[in-house]
Design an enzyme around this catalytic site. Sequence first.
Site, mmCIF file in Angstrom:
data_model
loop_
_atom_site.group_PDB
_atom_site.id
_atom_site.type_symbol
_atom_site.label_atom_id
_atom_site.label_comp_id
_atom_site.label_asym_id
_atom_site.label_seq_id
_atom_site.Cartn_x
_atom_site.Cartn_y
_atom_site.Cartn_z
ATOM 1 N N ARG A 189 12.880 -23.305 -2.274
ATOM 2 C CA ARG A 189 14.138 -22.548 -2.139
ATOM 3 C C ARG A 189 13.931 -21.081 -2.486
ATOM 4 O O ARG A 189 14.653 -20.226 -2.002
ATOM 5 C CB ARG A 189 15.217 -23.210 -3.004
ATOM 6 C CG ARG A 189 14.918 -23.221 -4.456
ATOM 7 C CD ARG A 189 15.783 -24.224 -5.223
ATOM 8 N NE ARG A 189 15.329 -25.601 -5.039
ATOM 9 C CZ ARG A 189 15.945 -26.667 -5.537
ATOM 10 N NH1 ARG A 189 17.056 -26.523 -6.252
ATOM 11 N NH2 ARG A 189 15.469 -27.867 -5.326
ATOM 12 N N GLU A 214 10.287 -24.455 -5.856
ATOM 13 C CA GLU A 214 9.756 -23.191 -5.333
ATOM 14 C C GLU A 214 10.110 -22.953 -3.870
ATOM 15 O O GLU A 214 10.171 -21.822 -3.430
ATOM 16 C CB GLU A 214 8.229 -23.166 -5.505
ATOM 17 C CG GLU A 214 7.438 -23.851 -4.387
ATOM 18 C CD GLU A 214 7.728 -25.338 -4.218
ATOM 19 O OE1 GLU A 214 8.157 -25.977 -5.200
ATOM 20 O OE2 GLU A 214 7.545 -25.860 -3.099
ATOM 21 N N LYS A 248 3.367 -31.152 -11.234
ATOM 22 C CA LYS A 248 3.670 -32.487 -10.706
ATOM 23 C C LYS A 248 2.694 -33.514 -11.283
ATOM 24 O O LYS A 248 1.583 -33.146 -11.682
ATOM 25 C CB LYS A 248 3.499 -32.484 -9.181
ATOM 26 C CG LYS A 248 4.586 -31.761 -8.413
ATOM 27 C CD LYS A 248 4.369 -31.887 -6.908
ATOM 28 C CE LYS A 248 5.417 -31.126 -6.140
ATOM 29 N NZ LYS A 248 6.772 -31.685 -6.301
ATOM 30 N N ASP A 253 1.687 -27.489 -2.922
ATOM 31 C CA ASP A 253 2.665 -27.440 -4.008
ATOM 32 C C ASP A 253 2.214 -28.306 -5.179
ATOM 33 O O ASP A 253 2.431 -29.517 -5.192
ATOM 34 C CB ASP A 253 4.031 -27.918 -3.488
ATOM 35 C CG ASP A 253 5.110 -27.849 -4.570
ATOM 36 O OD1 ASP A 253 4.855 -27.248 -5.627
ATOM 37 O OD2 ASP A 253 6.207 -28.399 -4.325
ATOM 38 N N LYS A 289 9.784 -23.747 5.857
ATOM 39 C CA LYS A 289 9.042 -23.624 4.592
ATOM 40 C C LYS A 289 7.543 -23.813 4.852
ATOM 41 O O LYS A 289 7.128 -24.856 5.372
ATOM 42 C CB LYS A 289 9.558 -24.686 3.603
ATOM 43 C CG LYS A 289 8.764 -24.792 2.299
ATOM 44 C CD LYS A 289 9.370 -25.834 1.339
ATOM 45 C CE LYS A 289 8.507 -26.059 0.100
ATOM 46 N NZ LYS A 289 9.057 -27.091 -0.806
HETATM 47 N N1 BES Z 1 7.969 -29.961 -2.089
HETATM 48 C C1 BES Z 1 8.806 -30.547 -3.088
HETATM 49 C C2 BES Z 1 9.762 -31.596 -2.516
HETATM 50 C C3 BES Z 1 9.143 -32.862 -1.996
HETATM 51 C C4 BES Z 1 9.055 -33.969 -2.809
HETATM 52 C C5 BES Z 1 8.735 -32.985 -0.688
HETATM 53 C C6 BES Z 1 8.535 -35.153 -2.323
HETATM 54 C C7 BES Z 1 8.213 -34.164 -0.213
HETATM 55 C C8 BES Z 1 8.124 -35.255 -1.028
HETATM 56 C C9 BES Z 1 9.665 -29.465 -3.738
HETATM 57 O O1 BES Z 1 9.052 -28.234 -3.856
HETATM 58 C C10 BES Z 1 9.979 -29.938 -5.107
HETATM 59 O O2 BES Z 1 9.087 -30.065 -5.875
HETATM 60 N N2 BES Z 1 11.253 -30.183 -5.383
HETATM 61 C C11 BES Z 1 11.685 -30.626 -6.651
HETATM 62 C C12 BES Z 1 12.927 -29.867 -7.025
HETATM 63 C C13 BES Z 1 13.375 -30.105 -8.438
HETATM 64 C C14 BES Z 1 12.364 -29.546 -9.408
HETATM 65 C C15 BES Z 1 14.725 -29.452 -8.645
HETATM 66 C C16 BES Z 1 11.981 -32.126 -6.567
HETATM 67 O O3 BES Z 1 12.508 -32.562 -5.545
HETATM 68 O O4 BES Z 1 11.601 -32.829 -7.492
HETATM 69 ZN ZN ZN Z 2 7.603 -27.795 -2.490
HETATM 70 MN MN MN Z 3 7.911 -28.095 -5.606
#
Ligand code: BES
Ligand code: ZN
Ligand code: MN
Length: 503
Positions: free
Chosen positions: A357, A355, A283, A276, A271
Site C-alpha cells: 500500500r 508495504e 515474515k 517481500d 504492485k
Molecule cells: N504481500 C503481502 C500480502 C500477501 C500475503 C500476498 C499472502 C500473498 C499471500 C503483503 O505485503 C503483506 O504482507 N500484507 C500484510 C499486511 C498486514 C501487515 C497489515 C498481511 O496481509 O499480513
Molecule cells: Zn507484499
Molecule cells: Mn508485506
Amino acid sequence: MDISVARVDCTEYETPLLVAKILEGEDALVGPVAKLDERMGGLIGEVVRRGDFRGKEGQTLLLYPPSGALPAERVLLVGVGKREDLDLERMRRAGGVAVREAMKLRVERFASLLHHAELVSDRISARAAGRAAAEGAILGAYLFDELKAKDPEAASAPGAMAILEKVEAKAAEIEAGVRLATVLANAENFARTLGNLPGNVATPGYLADTARKIGGEFGMTVDVLGRAEMEAEGMGALLGVAAGSVQEPKLIVLEHRGGEKDQKPLVLLGKGLTFDAGGISIKPAAGMEEMKFDMCGGAAVLGAMRAIGELKLPVNVVGIVPSSENLLGGAAMKPGDILRSLSGKTIEVVNTDAEGRLILADALAYLRRFDPAAVVDAATLTGACVIALGHQASAVLGNDEALIEEVRAAGDRVGERVWPLPMYPEYREQIRSEYADVKNSGGRPAGTITAAWFLREFVGDFPWAHLDIAGTAYGDGKHPYLARGSTGVPTRLFVEWVLSRAT
Ligand code: BES
Ligand code: ZN
Ligand code: MN
C-alpha cells in the site's frame, strides 16, 4: 503454440491426435462426432452408451481407431459436462484439458473439433467459442522450465493445434476469436513468466528493462523513475519501502496512445514488489519463497500493456508499476517511522510488512498527472483476502459502483472472477494514526478492506477500482489451464476491460 483453423472434414484430416468434446448425459452423438463414430465402427457410441465415458467435465478417454478407419492416429474424448452448464469458462477449461493430454502423449501437433454448434450454438458465438478454446489451450500448455536443465522425459508443448471447421462462415469467425485469444493468452503467459522468475532475477531493474522492451516493440513511451527522481518528486512512501534494499526501486510508466489526443487515459496500476520479506516486521521463514510472487500485479500490467500494444487498441492507456524489494537492514524503515508521501500526507508505518500500500500510495498520487478517465489496480496486497475468498476470486473494492461492476463483468467473461467487498466508512477508523495523517495497518479485522481504505486516501478525483489478487495471483496448478506458480491473473481481465471501453 500456433493455432490455426483448417477447413476440412475431420474424417479426412491426418493428425497424431484428434480431440472431440462430449456432453454429459447425452447418448445421441451428433454432427462431426457422429461421423467420427460411424467411421470408427460405433466405438465412441459404445463407450458412451455403456457409461464408461460419461462426459463429466474434465473426464478424458483415449481411443485408437481401428486400422485404416481414419487418418487420425488417436481420438481423445474430452467431457465438457451438461449442455445447460456449458459456458465459455468450461470451453476454456476443455481447451486446457485437451492440450495437457496432448503434452502427456508428446505429440508435436494435434487437432480439435470445436463443434460448438452441436453443443451450444444458441448461447455462444463461434468467435467466442474459438477464443475460449484457444485461450485454454495456450494457457494450459504453459510451462516454466527455463531455469532447469532440459529433461528429455519431460512434457513439452505441442507446436501446433488445428481447429477443424468445414463451414467457411464459421471458420472465419473462429479464426477471429483465435487471433484475439493468441494475443491475450500469450500476454498472460508472459506475465506468468515474470511472476515465476525468482527475486534475484526479476528485480525492479529487470521489470523496468522488460517495460522498455515492450515499449520499443509496440511504440509506447516508457518512463522509468529511479531513486534520484523519486527523491526529487518527494516519493517518501516508495522510498521508505526501498530503504532496506540495495536494488534501486523503479517507478515504471508505459504509455499507449491509441486514442484521440485529448482522450483521458485508462490507467492500469500493479504492485511490483519483487520480493517481500516483510522488512523489520519480518515474515515467518516457512513459505517465504512465495513472496517472489509479490510483483504479480505489476506483471499483469506489463502483460496487459503488451497485448494492448499488439492489438493496437484505439484508446489511451497508461500502465504504471511501482517496483521495489521489501528487505531488512541497517537502512530499512522501522515500525513507528513516519513517511512523507508524494501526496503530502504523512504515513505512520506500524508494520513494515504492509508495504504494498505504501508503494501504491505514491504511484496513485503520481498518476493524477495523467488525468485518468478511470484507474484499475491489481496487487497481492493482503493475506486477509486469501482468508476471505480463497483462491477462487480476487476481491474488488473502489470508489465507483459502475466501474466495479464493469470490472466484475470483464472478469466473468474471461474466467478471472472478482467479488466485491464493502467499503463502509466505519472501516476507515482503523487506519487513523495518533502521530501522522494515516497509519499503514488497520490490524487483523477486515484487513483487505482497511488496505483499500488506505489506498483510497491517495486516490484523486477519478473512478478507481482495486483488485486484491493475493489469493489468485499464484497457485498449486491443480486446474485445467493454470500452471503451478504464477497464474498471470488479471492480465486478460485488464485487456477485456480496456476492450470494453474501446468499443
Ligand atoms: N504481500 C503481502 C500480502 C500477501 C500475503 C500476498 C499472502 C500473498 C499471500 C503483503 O505485503 C503483506 O504482507 N500484507 C500484510 C499486511 C498486514 C501487515 C497489515 C498481511 O496481509 O499480513
Ligand atoms: Zn507484499
Ligand atoms: Mn508485506
